[in-house]
Write an enzyme that holds these catalytic residues in place. Structure first.
Site, PDB file in Angstrom:
ATOM      1  CE1 TYR A 101      -3.554   2.751   1.015  1.00  0.00           C
ATOM      2  CE2 TYR A 101      -1.700   3.631   2.260  1.00  0.00           C
ATOM      3  CZ  TYR A 101      -2.948   3.788   1.702  1.00  0.00           C
ATOM      4  OH  TYR A 101      -3.601   4.987   1.828  1.00  0.00           O
ATOM      5  CD  GLU A 189      -6.247   5.132  -0.168  1.00  0.00           C
ATOM      6  OE1 GLU A 189      -6.311   5.235   1.066  1.00  0.00           O
ATOM      7  OE2 GLU A 189      -7.040   4.430  -0.822  1.00  0.00           O
TER       8      GLU A 189
END
Length: 377
Positions: A101, A189
């Protein structure tokens, strides 16, 4: 402002961030036309502004063109968290060795953009933060310097082992930060950022939000806006000087002031109800704003009762009452309404309301209880 995954991937590609090839399709005819006739492994993904697409059945793998068409047919038109899927992204699938991530977000505490990274990719970062906060790497980025190459390598070094992987990841981090700053983003993101068996680092899913207050100078970003019905209401409300956010409950809320709005929603929840919205008419005494607010509130088919909670300061209660009477003369609704007025010119406002035959209460808790009872009837 939010954009879809396929739009975020297009921006990534423009900034040199590696993403798999893919096409967005708005209809089955487009799917049949754009999917090549081969046995390439593809992923078909619903494009809606909602998380949990995979769990809802909005993400499917397809080994052939026929499977891709069948998957798209199942996904187009389905509902995910109340949103209808009107388009799908059909992209090349990649083999995944490991998921990571990487994200950027505005942080009021540090007064900067905060970088977040984790080796726990592919799941919601909020869940990782809740269960294993120690697995999240955080770094505040100096706004005068930006994300330096050495800082990006330092973060990448905590996620990857091989020098080539570290260089690839660091390059992606720096490019995403530049994209973030250039577009006045409030969130960016990559989840997941993946390592493939042949040791390539790729962004296979992306999410970006943008600062609404900066859209006046982001014309190209603004052109990407694709709004659903609820978002259209929020935009309409903002244009009329109202703050409106759609929620999942059945009790419409009209208040003046964000703090009172939060307290009103808390009160409704305390007594077992569910607010249908956050609607703040602000400090104006213009009755037309009340008319606009009621139109927006009552256009929500989920609203079964309305709680109006006004504490008059700059906002005069008698002006709110007049606006409410005008609105109800125009709208002719059967939805029950409970009104609590307190503060500036409350006595005059309550008299106007009583002449209209509407129920009034004296306390916030009484208003919440009454609205909940009326919503059940």
């Amino acid at each position: 402002m939010k954009i879809h995954e396929y739009q975020a991937r297009n921006l990534f590609r423009k900034y040199g961030i590696p993403v798999p090839d893919g096409d967005v399709c708005h209809s089955m005819d487009e799917v049949k036309q754009k999917v090549s006739d081969d046995d390439k492994l593809r992923v078909v993904k619903a494009q809606v502004h909602a998380g949990g697409r995979g769990k809802a059945g909005g993400v499917k793998l397809a080994k052939t063109k026929a499977e891709a068409i069948a998957a798209a047919e199942q996904i187009l038109g389905m509902t995910i968290k109340g949103l209808t899927v009107e388009k799908v992204l059909i992209a090349d699938a990649v083999d995944i060795e490991k998921e990571y991530y990487f994200g950027l977000i505005n942080d009021r505490n540090t007064k900067s953009v905060t970088l977040m990274a984790s080796a726990e990719g592919g799941v919601e970062i909020e869940e990782v933060a809740k269960v294993s906060p120690e697995k999240i790497i955080k770094m505040a980025i100096d706004p005068t310097m930006g994300l330096m190459d050495w800082q990006a390598r330092k973060i990448a070094l905590q996620l990857f082992d091989e020098p080539s992987q570290i260089r690839q990841a660091a390059s992606i981090f720096v490019k995403l930060y530049q994209l973030y700053v250039d577009t006045d983003s409030s969130l960016a993101e990559i989840n997941p950022l993946v390592l493939t068996p042949d040791k390539k680092v790729l962004a296979i899913d992306g999410k970006m939000n943008f600062d609404d207050n900066a859209l006046f100078r982001q014309r190209k970003i603004l052109q990407m806006r694709e709004v659903n019905e609820d978002e259209a209401k929020e935009i309409e409300a903002s244009a009329k000087g109202l703050s409106y956010i759609k929620l999942d409950g059945n009790i419409g809320c009209m208040v003046n002031g964000a703090g009172l709005a939060m307290a009103t929603m808390d009160m409704i929840k305390l007594y077992g109800g569910n607010p249908a919205n956050f609607l703040d008419i602000g400090g104006s005494s213009n009755p037309e704003k009340v008319v606009d607010a009621m139109n927006i509130l009552l256009s929500d088919s989920n609203v079964e009762a309305v709680m109006i909670n006004i504490f008059g300061g700059i906002t005069r209660c008698d002006d709110v009452a007049r606006g409410l009477v005008i609105a109800l003369d125009e709208i002719k609704t059967e939805i029950p309404i409970v009104i609590r007025l307190s503060g500036t010119n409350a006595k005059e406002g309550l008299e106007i309301i009583r002449k209209k035959g509407l129920p009034t209460v004296s306390t916030m808790s009484e208003a919440a209880k009454t609205a909940i009872e009326l919503s059940k009837k």
